[in-house]
Design a protein around this motif. Structure first.
Motif, PDB file in Angstrom:
ATOM      1  N   ILE A 185       0.852  -1.190   0.000  1.00  0.00           N
ATOM      2  CA  ILE A 185       0.000   0.000   0.000  1.00  0.00           C
ATOM      3  C   ILE A 185       0.882   1.232   0.000  1.00  0.00           C
ATOM      4  CG2 ILE A 185      -1.878   1.207   1.178  1.00  0.00           C
ATOM      5  CD1 ILE A 185      -2.605  -1.594   0.298  1.00  0.00           C
ATOM      6  N   PHE A 186       0.551   2.207  -0.856  1.00  0.00           N
ATOM      7  CA  PHE A 186       1.333   3.440  -0.913  1.00  0.00           C
ATOM      8  C   PHE A 186       0.401   4.607  -1.202  1.00  0.00           C
ATOM      9  CE2 PHE A 186       5.003   5.810  -3.249  1.00  0.00           C
ATOM     10  CZ  PHE A 186       5.341   6.489  -2.086  1.00  0.00           C
ATOM     11  N   ASN A 187       0.376   5.567  -0.300  1.00  0.00           N
ATOM     12  CA  ASN A 187      -0.336   6.829  -0.508  1.00  0.00           C
ATOM     13  C   ASN A 187       0.730   7.908  -0.663  1.00  0.00           C
ATOM     14  OD1 ASN A 187      -2.486   8.970   1.543  1.00  0.00           O
ATOM     15  ND2 ASN A 187      -2.059   9.030  -0.634  1.00  0.00           N
ATOM     16  N   PRO A 188       1.260   8.088  -1.884  1.00  0.00           N
ATOM     17  CA  PRO A 188       2.386   8.994  -2.096  1.00  0.00           C
ATOM     18  C   PRO A 188       1.938  10.455  -2.092  1.00  0.00           C
ATOM     19  CG  PRO A 188       1.649   8.152  -4.190  1.00  0.00           C
ATOM     20  CD  PRO A 188       0.811   7.465  -3.134  1.00  0.00           C
ATOM     21  N   PRO A 189       2.888  11.369  -2.094  1.00  0.00           N
ATOM     22  CA  PRO A 189       2.540  12.784  -2.298  1.00  0.00           C
ATOM     23  C   PRO A 189       1.855  12.964  -3.651  1.00  0.00           C
ATOM     24  CG  PRO A 189       4.830  12.548  -1.591  1.00  0.00           C
ATOM     25  CD  PRO A 189       4.331  11.179  -1.914  1.00  0.00           C
ATOM     26  N   TRP A 190       1.032  13.997  -3.766  1.00  0.00           N
ATOM     27  CA  TRP A 190       0.234  14.180  -4.963  1.00  0.00           C
ATOM     28  C   TRP A 190       0.725  15.295  -5.885  1.00  0.00           C
ATOM     29  CZ3 TRP A 190      -5.276  14.074  -2.285  1.00  0.00           C
ATOM     30  CH2 TRP A 190      -5.527  12.773  -1.812  1.00  0.00           C
ATOM     31  N   ILE A 191       1.681  16.102  -5.433  1.00  0.00           N
ATOM     32  CA  ILE A 191       2.066  17.300  -6.183  1.00  0.00           C
ATOM     33  C   ILE A 191       3.568  17.279  -6.449  1.00  0.00           C
ATOM     34  CG2 ILE A 191       2.015  19.819  -6.224  1.00  0.00           C
ATOM     35  CD1 ILE A 191      -0.182  19.662  -4.062  1.00  0.00           C
ATOM     36  N   PRO A 192       4.015  17.524  -7.680  1.00  0.00           N
ATOM     37  CA  PRO A 192       5.457  17.560  -7.956  1.00  0.00           C
ATOM     38  C   PRO A 192       6.113  18.764  -7.296  1.00  0.00           C
ATOM     39  CG  PRO A 192       4.211  18.209  -9.904  1.00  0.00           C
ATOM     40  CD  PRO A 192       3.204  17.731  -8.898  1.00  0.00           C
ATOM     41  N   ALA A 193       7.293  18.558  -6.758  1.00  0.00           N
ATOM     42  CA  ALA A 193       8.030  19.631  -6.097  1.00  0.00           C
ATOM     43  C   ALA A 193       8.656  20.547  -7.132  1.00  0.00           C
ATOM     44  CB  ALA A 193       9.105  19.046  -5.189  1.00  0.00           C
ATOM     45  N   THR A 194       8.709  21.833  -6.815  1.00  0.00           N
ATOM     46  CA  THR A 194       9.372  22.809  -7.686  1.00  0.00           C
ATOM     47  C   THR A 194      10.616  23.373  -7.022  1.00  0.00           C
ATOM     48  OG1 THR A 194       7.920  24.563  -6.806  1.00  0.00           O
ATOM     49  CG2 THR A 194       7.223  23.463  -8.833  1.00  0.00           C
ATOM     50  N   GLN A 195      10.901  22.931  -5.802  1.00  0.00           N
ATOM     51  CA  GLN A 195      12.093  23.361  -5.083  1.00  0.00           C
ATOM     52  C   GLN A 195      12.431  22.283  -4.063  1.00  0.00           C
ATOM     53  OE1 GLN A 195      10.571  27.035  -3.488  1.00  0.00           O
ATOM     54  NE2 GLN A 195       9.592  26.065  -1.752  1.00  0.00           N
ATOM     55  N   ASP A 196      13.547  22.464  -3.360  1.00  0.00           N
ATOM     56  CA  ASP A 196      13.931  21.488  -2.349  1.00  0.00           C
ATOM     57  C   ASP A 196      12.847  21.393  -1.285  1.00  0.00           C
ATOM     58  OD1 ASP A 196      16.279  20.991  -3.659  1.00  0.00           O
ATOM     59  OD2 ASP A 196      17.480  22.364  -2.433  1.00  0.00           O
ATOM     60  N   ILE A 197      12.570  20.179  -0.821  1.00  0.00           N
ATOM     61  CA  ILE A 197      11.520  19.967   0.169  1.00  0.00           C
ATOM     62  C   ILE A 197      12.107  19.302   1.403  1.00  0.00           C
ATOM     63  CG2 ILE A 197       9.546  19.869  -1.386  1.00  0.00           C
ATOM     64  CD1 ILE A 197       9.879  16.859  -1.528  1.00  0.00           C
ATOM     65  N   GLU A 198      11.481  19.573   2.535  1.00  0.00           N
ATOM     66  CA  GLU A 198      11.921  18.995   3.798  1.00  0.00           C
ATOM     67  C   GLU A 198      10.744  18.933   4.744  1.00  0.00           C
ATOM     68  OE1 GLU A 198      13.505  23.198   5.760  1.00  0.00           O
ATOM     69  OE2 GLU A 198      14.968  21.705   5.091  1.00  0.00           O
ATOM     70  N   GLY A 199      10.927  18.202   5.853  1.00  0.00           N
ATOM     71  CA  GLY A 199       9.877  18.113   6.866  1.00  0.00           C
ATOM     72  C   GLY A 199       8.604  17.489   6.308  1.00  0.00           C
ATOM     73  N   LEU A 200       7.453  17.976   6.781  1.00  0.00           N
ATOM     74  CA  LEU A 200       6.176  17.411   6.363  1.00  0.00           C
ATOM     75  C   LEU A 200       5.848  17.707   4.908  1.00  0.00           C
ATOM     76  CD1 LEU A 200       3.828  17.868   9.454  1.00  0.00           C
ATOM     77  CD2 LEU A 200       4.916  15.797   8.600  1.00  0.00           C
ATOM     78  N   ASP A 201       6.588  18.641   4.272  1.00  0.00           N
ATOM     79  CA  ASP A 201       6.370  18.896   2.851  1.00  0.00           C
ATOM     80  C   ASP A 201       6.639  17.655   2.012  1.00  0.00           C
ATOM     81  OD1 ASP A 201       5.533  21.455   3.196  1.00  0.00           O
ATOM     82  OD2 ASP A 201       7.398  22.414   2.569  1.00  0.00           O
ATOM     83  N   THR A 202       7.481  16.737   2.528  1.00  0.00           N
ATOM     84  CA  THR A 202       7.772  15.512   1.775  1.00  0.00           C
ATOM     85  C   THR A 202       6.552  14.598   1.697  1.00  0.00           C
ATOM     86  OG1 THR A 202       8.632  14.428   3.771  1.00  0.00           O
ATOM     87  CG2 THR A 202      10.226  15.572   2.369  1.00  0.00           C
ATOM     88  N   ALA A 203       5.546  14.849   2.528  1.00  0.00           N
ATOM     89  CA  ALA A 203       4.300  14.077   2.445  1.00  0.00           C
ATOM     90  C   ALA A 203       3.327  14.698   1.444  1.00  0.00           C
ATOM     91  CB  ALA A 203       3.642  13.990   3.821  1.00  0.00           C
ATOM     92  N   ILE A 204       3.649  15.880   0.942  1.00  0.00           N
ATOM     93  CA  ILE A 204       2.757  16.609   0.042  1.00  0.00           C
ATOM     94  C   ILE A 204       3.329  16.701  -1.370  1.00  0.00           C
ATOM     95  CG2 ILE A 204       1.590  18.818  -0.337  1.00  0.00           C
ATOM     96  CD1 ILE A 204       1.774  19.241   2.720  1.00  0.00           C
ATOM     97  N   TYR A 205       4.652  16.919  -1.461  1.00  0.00           N
ATOM     98  CA  TYR A 205       5.313  17.121  -2.753  1.00  0.00           C
ATOM     99  C   TYR A 205       6.293  15.983  -3.044  1.00  0.00           C
ATOM    100  CZ  TYR A 205       3.609  21.846  -1.774  1.00  0.00           C
ATOM    101  OH  TYR A 205       2.816  22.923  -1.470  1.00  0.00           O
ATOM    102  N   TYR A 206       6.359  15.544  -4.287  1.00  0.00           N
ATOM    103  CA  TYR A 206       7.281  14.473  -4.651  1.00  0.00           C
ATOM    104  C   TYR A 206       8.343  14.973  -5.631  1.00  0.00           C
ATOM    105  CZ  TYR A 206       4.344  13.921  -8.898  1.00  0.00           C
ATOM    106  OH  TYR A 206       3.640  14.123 -10.062  1.00  0.00           O
ATOM    107  N   ASP A 207       9.559  14.453  -5.468  1.00  0.00           N
ATOM    108  CA  ASP A 207      10.610  14.793  -6.423  1.00  0.00           C
ATOM    109  C   ASP A 207      10.536  13.845  -7.622  1.00  0.00           C
ATOM    110  OD1 ASP A 207      12.140  12.370  -5.952  1.00  0.00           O
ATOM    111  OD2 ASP A 207      12.903  13.292  -4.116  1.00  0.00           O
ATOM    112  N   THR A 208      11.323  14.131  -8.645  1.00  0.00           N
ATOM    113  CA  THR A 208      11.209  13.398  -9.906  1.00  0.00           C
ATOM    114  C   THR A 208      11.618  11.936  -9.791  1.00  0.00           C
ATOM    115  OG1 THR A 208      13.432  14.155 -10.512  1.00  0.00           O
ATOM    116  CG2 THR A 208      11.561  15.464 -11.302  1.00  0.00           C
TER     117      THR A 208
END
Length: 377
Positions: free
Chosen positions: A258-281
């Protein structure tokens, strides 16, 4: 100021795991002491010029400055697009980090401040330090969620998320997963929950008869919090937690991932809880590359996703569709969608795209060609 040293908490694996906490400022720095009589505009201008502003009278003074800062930035970031709102939040985050509160003996020095027990739990070794005002707000909100619990519609229990653990504030994808789980015909011996967070999906699996769930997370706070949660609920024999990225070097295979990944591509470096929202390439290619190693021959992968990035014009590429087209490892067995509800009336941001947004449930199995190659190898 005292030298900072992060406390350690032992995880289930027996390894010592550092708790993730807002970074305290322990060195001597130059600050502009602020009192309400000075006027919020002076405080905002100091933040914009890069100065540290320390609230020395009332906690409410900091709230006033933050509201004035939002009003100032709103004039610069006027657009209602998804990207314009992201830019506004990014700018607000950058400037507001310089608005400080002094913490002394685990209490906020500004008058009429909330009592935040996390300050003693997370900073036991520090007697005096600064924290950015928004970080204190986050700690205070987190404590209320941890103390009072959060009701999740698809669960029979409340969640008590440890500080810094991601938990859902929208539930359509959880309802979709619950509907699928109730119809699932496969074995229920084990499942792997990637990025377990506050444990919602794992609790759904256990409530639907799974005998064992292996949960992983790259956020140490999720592991720390769930260790306590499972112990208090006598669920420890049914759960095994692993701290690490994606599959965290698991030594087992399972019939369900089971995987509920982030839903939005990151446009800059991400850290903390942002990694649950934005995904890198690299997130999805890495996940699919590893998943094939942990899936039993007749196993299934279930991904909970959304078309949010597409309808908000953040990307034209759908990472799951890309894998199915190019990866050659998996094929689609089932695809379900569910319309999302309207945004809360309390939400200040324009979310016009929600009319078109759908949450998605994908069920993938190993491709027939891949299975044939495996049998002939």
């Amino acid at each position: 100021m005292n030298e900072s040293k992060v406390p350690f908490i032992v995880s289930l694996s027996g390894k010592k795991t550092e708790v993730d906490r807002p970074e305290p400022i322990t060195e001597d720095i130059e600050v502009l002491p602020y009192k309400k009589r000075m006027g919020t505009q002076e405080g905002v201008e100091a933040l914009l010029e890069g100065y540290y502003v320390l609230i020395v009278d009332f906690y409410s003074s900091g709230l006033s400055i933050l509201e004035a800062l939002k009003d100032h930035l709103a004039k610069k970031y006027k657009g209602q697009s998804f990207q314009a709102q992201r830019d506004f939040r990014s700018a607000f985050r950058a400037f507001s980090r310089h608005l400080l509160l002094l913490v002394s003996d685990h209490k906020i020095s500004a008058r009429k401040s909330p009592d935040v027990p996390w300050l003693k739990i997370l900073y036991p070794e520090l007697s005096e330090f600064y924290l950015p005002f928004p970080q204190v707000q986050g700690l205070n909100s987190s404590w209320q969620w941890y103390k009072n619990g959060i009701s999740i519609p698809v669960l029979k229990k409340r969640l008590y998320p440890f500080f810094g653990s991601y938990f859902p504030t929208r539930f359509e994808h959880l309802s979709l997963f619950d509907e699928w789980l109730k119809k699932y015909k496969g074995e229920r011996k084990s499942a792997i929950d990637i990025g377990i967070g506050s444990g919602v999906l794992s609790f759904q699996l256990l409530e639907n008869g799974f005998e064992k769930v292996y949960g992983t997370d790259a956020n140490p706070n999720a592991i720390i919090g769930l260790t306590k949660e499972f112990n208090s609920n006598a669920l420890l024999p049914k759960m095994e937690l692993f701290y690490g990225d994606l599959f965290a070097d698991l030594k087992i295979k399972s019939e369900l991932i089971i995987f509920n990944p982030p839903w939005i591509p990151a446009t800059q470096d991400i850290e903390g809880l942002d990694t649950a929202i934005y995904y890198d390439t690299e997130l999805f290619p890495r996940f699919f590359s590893e998943a094939i190693k942990y899936l039993n021959p007749e196993g299934r992968i279930v991904l909970l996703f959304s078309n949010l990035a597409e309808v908000s014009h953040q990307t034209k590429a759908h990472p799951i569709e890309e894998e199915l087209k190019l990866g050659g490892r998996f094929e689609k067995e089932l695809f379900l969608q569910k319309k999302v509800g309207r945004a809360s009336e309390k939400t200040r941001r324009n979310q016009h795209w929600r009319e078109e947004e759908r949450v998605e449930l994908w069920v993938l199995k190993k491709s027939a060609k891949l299975e044939a190659r495996s049998k002939n190898a």
